[in-house]
Scaffold this motif. Structure first.
Motif, PDB file in Angstrom:
ATOM      1  N   ASP A  61       0.819  -1.215   0.000  1.00 31.42           N
ATOM      2  CA  ASP A  61       0.000   0.000   0.000  1.00 31.42           C
ATOM      3  C   ASP A  61       0.854   1.267   0.000  1.00 31.42           C
ATOM      4  N   GLN A  62       2.112   1.140  -0.384  1.00 34.63           N
ATOM      5  CA  GLN A  62       3.059   2.246  -0.448  1.00 34.63           C
ATOM      6  C   GLN A  62       3.278   2.931   0.907  1.00 34.63           C
ATOM      7  N   GLY A  63       3.028   2.199   1.980  1.00 37.89           N
ATOM      8  CA  GLY A  63       3.301   2.725   3.314  1.00 37.89           C
ATOM      9  C   GLY A  63       4.748   2.475   3.692  1.00 37.89           C
ATOM     10  N   LYS A  64       5.176   3.109   4.776  1.00 36.39           N
ATOM     11  CA  LYS A  64       6.540   2.941   5.263  1.00 36.39           C
ATOM     12  C   LYS A  64       6.495   2.550   6.732  1.00 36.39           C
ATOM     13  N   PHE A  65       7.406   1.662   7.119  1.00 41.88           N
ATOM     14  CA  PHE A  65       7.564   1.332   8.523  1.00 41.88           C
ATOM     15  C   PHE A  65       8.437   2.404   9.172  1.00 41.88           C
ATOM     16  N   ILE A  66       7.992   2.903  10.290  1.00 37.39           N
ATOM     17  CA  ILE A  66       8.784   3.847  11.071  1.00 37.39           C
ATOM     18  C   ILE A  66       9.517   3.075  12.152  1.00 37.39           C
ATOM     19  N   PHE A  67       8.789   2.212  12.835  1.00 40.29           N
ATOM     20  CA  PHE A  67       9.346   1.349  13.884  1.00 40.29           C
ATOM     21  C   PHE A  67       8.659   0.005  13.803  1.00 40.29           C
TER      22      PHE A  67
END
Length: 102
Positions: A61-67
């Motif tokens: 979903d074109q999201g990014k993991f921050i932590f």
């Protein structure tokens, strides 16, 4: 009430991530019922497997993991924070059973 969504304004984003990163760096898995840690185990290994199976959807979903977001062993999953998830994402629409914040 959706307890899995966080809305952080751009003006506060950098400071929020700094504080969150410092907090999560010190967070350790709970060792028992009397432990004050917020990092508690999943209710079962099956729930852990289901949660781990959902994580690849963040990238889809074109999201990014921050932590978090790394595969975990046993019943513990690190609290996982993402950003830039599409509002159309299934993860935005469905209730996820696990420590995922979108």
């Amino acid at each position: 009430v959706n307890t899995q969504r966080l809305f952080i304004t751009q003006a506060h984003e950098k400071r929020f991530y700094e504080v969150l990163e410092a907090y999560l760096a010190k967070l350790k898995p709970s060792t028992g019922p009397e432990d004050a840690s917020l990092w508690t185990p999943m209710i079962s290994s099956k729930k852990q497997e289901l949660f781990q199976a959902v994580l690849p959807q963040v990238a889809n979903d074109q999201g990014k993991f921050i932590f978090g977001g790394e595969p975990q062993q046993g019943a513990f999953s690190k609290p996982t924070f993402t950003q830039d998830m599409s509002n159309c994402s299934e993860l935005q629409q469905d209730e996820i059973k696990g420590p995922l914040f979108i």
